[in-house]
Every structure is written in C-alpha cells, then in structure tokens.
Design a protein around this motif. Structure first.
Motif, PDB file in Angstrom:
ATOM      1  N   LEU A  11       0.865  -1.178   0.000  1.00 32.78           N
ATOM      2  CA  LEU A  11       0.000   0.000   0.000  1.00 32.78           C
ATOM      3  C   LEU A  11       0.901   1.228   0.000  1.00 32.78           C
ATOM      4  O   LEU A  11       1.749   1.375   0.889  1.00 32.78           O
ATOM      5  CB  LEU A  11      -0.893   0.009   1.243  1.00 32.78           C
ATOM      6  CG  LEU A  11      -1.796  -1.209   1.438  1.00 32.78           C
ATOM      7  CD1 LEU A  11      -2.486  -1.140   2.805  1.00 32.78           C
ATOM      8  CD2 LEU A  11      -2.831  -1.291   0.322  1.00 32.78           C
ATOM      9  N   VAL A  38      -1.284  -1.214  -4.315  1.00 29.09           N
ATOM     10  CA  VAL A  38      -2.393  -0.257  -4.317  1.00 29.09           C
ATOM     11  C   VAL A  38      -1.803   1.118  -4.018  1.00 29.09           C
ATOM     12  O   VAL A  38      -1.172   1.312  -2.985  1.00 29.09           O
ATOM     13  CB  VAL A  38      -3.469  -0.642  -3.280  1.00 29.09           C
ATOM     14  CG1 VAL A  38      -4.581   0.404  -3.247  1.00 29.09           C
ATOM     15  CG2 VAL A  38      -4.048  -2.025  -3.596  1.00 29.09           C
ATOM     16  N   CYS A  80      -5.860   4.445  -7.076  1.00 25.45           N
ATOM     17  CA  CYS A  80      -7.166   4.769  -6.487  1.00 25.45           C
ATOM     18  C   CYS A  80      -7.501   6.248  -6.631  1.00 25.45           C
ATOM     19  O   CYS A  80      -6.620   7.099  -6.662  1.00 25.45           O
ATOM     20  CB  CYS A  80      -7.159   4.437  -4.993  1.00 25.45           C
ATOM     21  SG  CYS A  80      -6.845   2.713  -4.639  1.00 25.45           S
ATOM     22  N   PHE A 113      -6.941   2.543   2.951  1.00 23.30           N
ATOM     23  CA  PHE A 113      -6.028   1.625   3.623  1.00 23.30           C
ATOM     24  C   PHE A 113      -6.678   0.896   4.789  1.00 23.30           C
ATOM     25  O   PHE A 113      -6.413  -0.275   5.015  1.00 23.30           O
ATOM     26  CB  PHE A 113      -4.769   2.358   4.084  1.00 23.30           C
ATOM     27  CG  PHE A 113      -3.798   2.702   2.979  1.00 23.30           C
ATOM     28  CD1 PHE A 113      -4.141   2.561   1.633  1.00 23.30           C
ATOM     29  CD2 PHE A 113      -2.537   3.165   3.280  1.00 23.30           C
ATOM     30  CE1 PHE A 113      -3.244   2.878   0.623  1.00 23.30           C
ATOM     31  CE2 PHE A 113      -1.627   3.489   2.266  1.00 23.30           C
ATOM     32  CZ  PHE A 113      -1.989   3.348   0.945  1.00 23.30           C
ATOM     33  N   PHE A 116      -8.386  -2.482   4.256  1.00 25.68           N
ATOM     34  CA  PHE A 116      -7.579  -3.697   4.123  1.00 25.68           C
ATOM     35  C   PHE A 116      -7.358  -4.399   5.474  1.00 25.68           C
ATOM     36  O   PHE A 116      -6.871  -5.526   5.490  1.00 25.68           O
ATOM     37  CB  PHE A 116      -6.223  -3.379   3.480  1.00 25.68           C
ATOM     38  CG  PHE A 116      -6.299  -3.165   1.998  1.00 25.68           C
ATOM     39  CD1 PHE A 116      -6.262  -4.237   1.124  1.00 25.68           C
ATOM     40  CD2 PHE A 116      -6.411  -1.883   1.466  1.00 25.68           C
ATOM     41  CE1 PHE A 116      -6.333  -4.051  -0.259  1.00 25.68           C
ATOM     42  CE2 PHE A 116      -6.485  -1.679   0.092  1.00 25.68           C
ATOM     43  CZ  PHE A 116      -6.449  -2.762  -0.763  1.00 25.68           C
ATOM     44  N   PHE A 125       1.246  -7.550   4.435  1.00 31.55           N
ATOM     45  CA  PHE A 125       1.168  -6.168   3.966  1.00 31.55           C
ATOM     46  C   PHE A 125       2.447  -5.397   4.230  1.00 31.55           C
ATOM     47  O   PHE A 125       3.099  -5.577   5.262  1.00 31.55           O
ATOM     48  CB  PHE A 125       0.018  -5.419   4.658  1.00 31.55           C
ATOM     49  CG  PHE A 125      -1.331  -5.765   4.116  1.00 31.55           C
ATOM     50  CD1 PHE A 125      -1.887  -5.043   3.066  1.00 31.55           C
ATOM     51  CD2 PHE A 125      -2.053  -6.817   4.646  1.00 31.55           C
ATOM     52  CE1 PHE A 125      -3.133  -5.369   2.563  1.00 31.55           C
ATOM     53  CE2 PHE A 125      -3.307  -7.155   4.155  1.00 31.55           C
ATOM     54  CZ  PHE A 125      -3.850  -6.425   3.110  1.00 31.55           C
ATOM     55  N   SER A 127       3.048  -1.268   4.151  1.00 34.57           N
ATOM     56  CA  SER A 127       2.447   0.043   3.897  1.00 34.57           C
ATOM     57  C   SER A 127       3.536   1.102   3.919  1.00 34.57           C
ATOM     58  O   SER A 127       4.443   1.065   4.745  1.00 34.57           O
ATOM     59  CB  SER A 127       1.330   0.342   4.899  1.00 34.57           C
ATOM     60  OG  SER A 127       1.776   0.227   6.218  1.00 34.57           O
ATOM     61  N   CYS A 141      -2.164   3.406   8.515  1.00 38.75           N
ATOM     62  CA  CYS A 141      -0.888   2.670   8.552  1.00 38.75           C
ATOM     63  C   CYS A 141      -0.545   2.245   9.975  1.00 38.75           C
ATOM     64  O   CYS A 141      -0.021   1.147  10.189  1.00 38.75           O
ATOM     65  CB  CYS A 141       0.227   3.509   7.951  1.00 38.75           C
ATOM     66  SG  CYS A 141       0.132   3.584   6.146  1.00 38.75           S
TER      67      CYS A 141
END
Length: 192
Positions: A11, A38, A80, A113, A116, A125, A127, A141
């Motif tokens: 992310l 993403v 996004c 975020f 998720f 993940f 981030s 995050c």
C-alpha cells in the motif's frame, strides 16, 4: 468468475511530490508474482487517468484504475481515486468507489487503507507513506502495523514535502525510516 487473492500487498500513500517518487518505485519493480500494489496519490480528479497511463508506460506490470466493481487480482497495480474501499465477496477482493464531496482528499488514504485491515490475517502487507502535506494515511498505517504490517516512511531529507512522513515518524511506533532509494529496494525485496 473467481479472482486469485495475492499473498502480499504493498500500500503506497503519497501527496505533494509523490508522482515522481511513485514512478521511481514502479519502474524498479520486478515482474510481480502473488503480490499486488495499491497506490493512493492525492491528485485532482482530471489528472488521475493521465497519471495511471504514465505509470503504465513500463510494460513489466499491468496498471489499472481501481474503479467501482473492479476486482483486485494477484500481480496487478491499482491507482485509487475518490472514496474507495475494498471488501470481499464470493469471487475475491473487490473495490467499491464513489465520488464524495465530503472528503478533503482525493483519494482518502485512511479510508482506503483501513479497508484492508480485515485481510491482515491472510495477506502480508507493506504500507508506505511517502512525501506529502498533512497526515492522511498515518492513522490507517498505524492500525495496519498494529495488525502485523511492516510500515515504511521517508526521511526528512528524502521527502519533497515532509508533512505526512513527519507525522508518520511521530505517531507510528517503530516505523522504518528510509530514503527513497532504500524504500525502492525494500519494496523490490518485499515483492520478490
């Protein structure tokens, strides 16, 4: 139709100064396998398509707009915009997107975020908070890290604008602080 869920997701959050930093990351990526990315880059709506097209000039990985009812596929890169979230249905992980006049940011990084979080038990993940004004993305995050995500942010010297990274360094305990070249390498390693 069923869509394969990736084993890992990166992310990436950015605002002012972010497009160039994101381009460096995308161009350095290996061919993705079981990993999706993403990207939530604050940007005026009209520029999102040209930003995605510019990123898609590198044929190594496919880049998609995270539109309403778009499924997140393993090894895809998603840009996004608007008020975007992910959820899971019987076919896989799906984006839902709507435009919102309520939100200050396009896109709202915390909103994206944080959606998720339900997947942190099944997916690994990473981030990343890059350059930008404000604190959008820091709250999500922090929650992702509390649920096992590795979090990175830029050094003050590396960030073009040190607002978001500065807040991340202050508010996210044990966040890994790196310059942009080191962040690119960490992401490459995570994706390999």
């Amino acid at each position: 139709m069923s869509y394969e869920i990736p084993k890992k997701i990166v992310l990436i959050a950015a605002s002012t100064g972010g497009p160039g930093q994101i381009e460096k990351i995308i161009k350095a990526l290996p061919k993705l396998n079981d990993t999706s990315i993403v990207i939530a880059q604050h940007m005026v709506v009209g520029f999102m398509d040209s930003f995605a097209k510019r990123l898609d000039e590198d044929p190594t990985n496919s880049i998609f707009a995270a539109n309403d009812k778009t499924y997140l596929v393993s090894s895809g890169i998603y840009v996004c915009s608007g008020y975007t979230r992910v959820s899971r249905d019987s076919n896989g992980i799906i984006f839902s997107k709507k435009d919102s006049k309520i939100n200050t940011f396009n896109p709202d990084i915390n909103y994206i975020f944080s959606s998720f979080l339900p997947f942190t038990k099944d997916i690994k993940f990473l981030s990343v908070i890059l350059t930008g004004i404000g604190a959008d993305g820091v709250e999500a995050c922090k929650a992702l890290q509390e649920n096992g995500s590795l979090c990175l942010t830029e050094t003050q010297q590396s960030a073009i604008v040190d607002g978001m990274p500065s807040r991340a360094r202050k508010e996210i305990q044990n966040i890994k602080v790196l310059d942009i070249k080191e962040i690119v390498e960490e992401i490459r390693e995570f994706c390999s």
